[in-house]
Design an enzyme around this catalytic site. Sequence first.
Site, PDB file in Angstrom:
ATOM      1  N   LYS A   1       0.750  -3.288   4.902  1.00  0.00           N
ATOM      2  CA  LYS A   1      -0.113  -4.038   3.985  1.00  0.00           C
ATOM      3  C   LYS A   1       0.653  -4.902   2.986  1.00  0.00           C
ATOM      4  CE  LYS A   1      -4.041  -3.968   3.436  1.00  0.00           C
ATOM      5  NZ  LYS A   1      -5.030  -3.054   2.913  1.00  0.00           N
TER       6      LYS A   1
ATOM      7  N   TYR B   1     -23.344  -9.549 -44.630  1.00  0.00           N
ATOM      8  CA  TYR B   1     -22.335  -8.773 -43.914  1.00  0.00           C
ATOM      9  C   TYR B   1     -22.828  -7.353 -43.653  1.00  0.00           C
ATOM     10  CZ  TYR B   1     -18.140  -6.211 -42.684  1.00  0.00           C
ATOM     11  OH  TYR B   1     -17.244  -5.419 -42.007  1.00  0.00           O
TER      12      TYR B   1
ATOM     13  N   ASN C   1      -0.994  -6.983  -0.225  1.00  0.00           N
ATOM     14  CA  ASN C   1      -2.305  -7.238  -0.837  1.00  0.00           C
ATOM     15  C   ASN C   1      -2.273  -8.313  -1.921  1.00  0.00           C
ATOM     16  OD1 ASN C   1      -3.480  -5.180   0.738  1.00  0.00           O
ATOM     17  ND2 ASN C   1      -2.811  -3.625  -0.739  1.00  0.00           N
TER      18      ASN C   1
ATOM     19  N   SER D   1       0.857  -1.186   0.000  1.00  0.00           N
ATOM     20  CA  SER D   1       0.000   0.000   0.000  1.00  0.00           C
ATOM     21  C   SER D   1       0.888   1.230   0.000  1.00  0.00           C
ATOM     22  CB  SER D   1      -0.885  -0.021   1.244  1.00  0.00           C
ATOM     23  OG  SER D   1      -1.284   1.283   1.584  1.00  0.00           O
TER      24      SER D   1
ATOM     25  N   GLU E   1      -7.134 -10.532  -6.956  1.00  0.00           N
ATOM     26  CA  GLU E   1      -8.218  -9.549  -7.088  1.00  0.00           C
ATOM     27  C   GLU E   1      -8.408  -9.146  -8.548  1.00  0.00           C
ATOM     28  OE1 GLU E   1      -8.061  -6.293  -3.918  1.00  0.00           O
ATOM     29  OE2 GLU E   1      -6.135  -7.289  -3.699  1.00  0.00           O
TER      30      GLU E   1
HETATM   31  N1  ARG Z   1     -12.676  -4.220 -41.659  1.00  0.00           N
HETATM   32  C1  ARG Z   1     -13.836  -4.981 -41.999  1.00  0.00           C
HETATM   33  C2  ARG Z   1     -14.316  -5.799 -40.802  1.00  0.00           C
HETATM   34  O1  ARG Z   1     -13.588  -5.904 -39.896  1.00  0.00           O
HETATM   35  C3  ARG Z   1     -13.513  -5.899 -43.129  1.00  0.00           C
HETATM   36  C4  ARG Z   1     -14.656  -6.187 -44.017  1.00  0.00           C
HETATM   37  C5  ARG Z   1     -15.106  -4.918 -44.656  1.00  0.00           C
HETATM   38  N2  ARG Z   1     -16.025  -5.128 -45.685  1.00  0.00           N
HETATM   39  C6  ARG Z   1     -16.643  -4.110 -46.248  1.00  0.00           C
HETATM   40  N3  ARG Z   1     -17.398  -4.369 -47.238  1.00  0.00           N
HETATM   41  N4  ARG Z   1     -16.502  -2.893 -45.846  1.00  0.00           N
HETATM   42  O2  ARG Z   1     -15.407  -6.309 -40.774  1.00  0.00           O
END
Ligand code: ARG
Length: 481
Positions: A298, A332, A300, A292, A305
């Site tokens: 002390k 995506y 710790n 401490s 932790e």
């Molecule tokens: N940096 C992007 C990710 O991590 C990669 C894919 C990007 N694709 C796109 N069509 N912008 O997901």
Amino acid sequence: MLTGMKKTRNKKPASEKKPWAGRFREKTAEAVESFTESVSFDRRLWRYDIAGSIAHAGMLAKTGIITPKDAEKIITGLMEIAGEISQGKFKFSKGLEDIHMNIEAALIKKIGPAGGKLHTARSRNDQIALDLRLYLRSEVNGIITLINDFQKTLADAAEKNINAIMPGYTHLQKAQPVLLSHHLLAYAEMLQRDRQRFHDCLRRINILPLGSCAMAGTSLPTDRRFVAKLLKFDGVSANSIDAVSDRDFAIEFASNAAILMMHLSRLGEELVLWSTDEFCFIDIPDAFTTGSSIMPQKKNPDVAELIRGKTGGVYGSLMALLTIMKGLPLSYNRDMQEDKQPLFGSVDTVKSCLTVLCEMFPKINFNKDKMLEGASKSYTVATDVAEYLVGKGMPFREAHETTGRLVLYCIKKGKRLDELELKEMKGFSNLIGKDIYPHLSVEGSVRSRASEGGTSQKEVRKQIKRLRKGLGAPGAAGPRN
Ligand code: ARG
């Protein structure tokens, strides 16, 4: 940006030009560049990105989509880039957004137009899914090895302290005497399940998404199975829409990491508790504690932790990943870029916690006398008395009540159960004979608990043996790295 630069389109050096420049009339705002970039953190995927690209280039040549000569140029260029990155010589540019475009731009700069052929029949959507899977495959194998190491550490400590008796607890109240080794092996069991879970998730990680392209596949004559073989995947993804939008494997990893951390946190909590003056069951050496800044006396248990505290972050990562994915329409979406930092964070935390535990645990000193003293107090052998009476033919409920009255009597008299005279005990039940005394010692209590998985030395030795047999066994870590 350079002052005086004419505001014509795409005046950046060719290597910094965005791949989508053809469609755009304006350059990206700087605020957007810094907001959307991920190379500051996804650069850690470089090794996997390059490995994936090398395999992809090999496939493009094998299928005749590009010439073997171009593939050779690409592969040599990529290997040079790998050398530059590993030596810290590579200049990452945020303008090039992510690790994929940074490497591709460097390749084009290095080898010319042939470099521009690498991105044929793939997209960053399947590329990032590939990189993440390769990255996790390697990290999961490393984590499995670390869990294995820590299990071994626990088995060693259990074996070394095989005779030590401590109080076992329920509700954090003393319950029954147990072997310290039995208690430690409980953690080894939790870790066994963790290891199995990580091992199991490798099966779903190890599927090749590359070749799904943007989301619908490609019209070019690719050979995905060839790439899968080169990169040692067990199979190829069955649906390109799913392949580019799936992060289940990352969520599964984060979930396994959260469960593992919950276990380590429970251990951390016990180490904190046991190192208190009140418990005094262990001493953690100076090298693994901190002092401490104000209270000179002390010492710790900060490592324990922090393991407990870091668990919060790993739970947070799981929640982050689940929430990022929740409600995303197929396929995506850029939201998915946000998966990286939570994922990397859990990998780093899990690895550092296991590593420090492997180093610290063997150096912990167990105060066996204190543990034994604790086990001998608080009537921890009361259940043994009840079981003794059951052995004499008394129904368990009656035995429980009789023993309860005996304990109350002891509390009133300020005596331990083994300090009672036979005639005092006979007053509670005529079934009690001289042969009760071995049942009143903590050693006798431990020895008698020989049911499968129980705390008797014989059973605990079996547990150690079984555990050691499973450690480092073939298939304990993943099949490949
Ligand atoms: N940096 C992007 C990710 O991590 C990669 C894919 C990007 N694709 C796109 N069509 N912008 O997901």
